[in-house]
Write a protein that holds these residues in place. Sequence first.
Motif, PDB file in Angstrom:
ATOM      1  N   UNK A 139       0.871  -1.177   0.000  1.00 13.72           N
ATOM      2  CA  UNK A 139       0.000   0.000   0.000  1.00 13.72           C
ATOM      3  C   UNK A 139       0.907   1.225   0.000  1.00 13.72           C
ATOM      4  N   UNK A 140       0.625   2.169  -0.894  1.00 16.64           N
ATOM      5  CA  UNK A 140       1.496   3.338  -0.989  1.00 16.64           C
ATOM      6  C   UNK A 140       0.697   4.571  -1.381  1.00 16.64           C
ATOM      7  N   UNK A 141       1.258   5.720  -1.050  1.00 16.83           N
ATOM      8  CA  UNK A 141       0.727   6.966  -1.577  1.00 16.83           C
ATOM      9  C   UNK A 141       1.062   7.041  -3.062  1.00 16.83           C
ATOM     10  N   UNK A 142       0.181   7.666  -3.815  1.00 11.51           N
ATOM     11  CA  UNK A 142       0.402   7.813  -5.251  1.00 11.51           C
ATOM     12  C   UNK A 142       1.091   9.144  -5.504  1.00 11.51           C
ATOM     13  N   UNK A 143       2.239   9.069  -6.185  1.00 13.44           N
ATOM     14  CA  UNK A 143       2.914  10.284  -6.617  1.00 13.44           C
ATOM     15  C   UNK A 143       2.937  10.308  -8.138  1.00 13.44           C
ATOM     16  N   UNK A 144       3.797  11.112  -8.705  1.00 13.01           N
ATOM     17  CA  UNK A 144       3.773  11.307 -10.151  1.00 13.01           C
ATOM     18  C   UNK A 144       4.538  10.241 -10.922  1.00 13.01           C
ATOM     19  N   UNK A 145       5.137   9.273 -10.229  1.00 15.82           N
ATOM     20  CA  UNK A 145       5.849   8.195 -10.901  1.00 15.82           C
ATOM     21  C   UNK A 145       5.019   6.932 -11.004  1.00 15.82           C
ATOM     22  N   UNK A 146       5.655   5.872 -11.519  1.00 12.05           N
ATOM     23  CA  UNK A 146       4.995   4.577 -11.675  1.00 12.05           C
ATOM     24  C   UNK A 146       5.187   3.748 -10.418  1.00 12.05           C
ATOM     25  N   UNK A 147       4.133   3.603  -9.611  1.00  8.70           N
ATOM     26  CA  UNK A 147       4.191   2.805  -8.384  1.00  8.70           C
ATOM     27  C   UNK A 147       5.375   3.212  -7.505  1.00  8.70           C
TER      28      UNK A 147
END
Length: 210
Positions: A139-147
């Motif tokens: 589970x992760x926060x979504x940033x501007x990169x791929x996963x």
Amino acid sequence: MNKPVLGILASGRGTNLQSIIDAVDEGKISAEIGLVITDKPAVMALQRAEKNNIPNICIDRKKYAMREDFEAKLLEKLREYEVEHIILAGFMRILSAAFIRNYKNHILNIHPALLPSFVGAHAHRDALAYGVKVSGCTVHFVDEGMDSGPIIAQAAVPVFDTDTEETLAARVLGQEHIIYPKAIELYLTGKLHIEGRKVLIKNNTSGGLS
């Protein structure tokens, strides 16, 4: 006091969606699901939302020539339903940096591998091809990169010599249904703090989600 409003984006069967619905119903997630959006018509996720009397809509990606137009419609509906936090539950579209900036640090995702290994849409295939002995979910926060966003929680499962993509996926999915609702609740109750690449969990001495 009003509960936080979640918008859940899905693309298929919606099993993680169901685990979140169940956790909300059981009081394990302190929120309400304001809207379920899928990017494909007639998928099980829509049926799950309908069965649970949750507002739902399909915004069919194939009907939009430009990703910007598709995402503009997503944002329009999310705002219409006053969604505060976005939960990606098997949503098979990469969101643009422009979209993510509208909900910076308010988008969570679950990925079926132990990030940063095996990003992208074929995590189980890639894990088996590489020959790992342990896989899992993140589970992760979504940033501007791929996963690539800061990691909130992970769960590991063994990989057996006899595994196929399907058997490994089923084993990992069982863990997804456990850790995703727990991670969402930690996030909603303000127990997560981002420091660079790290996500610190307040009042948690075990280092996990147990």
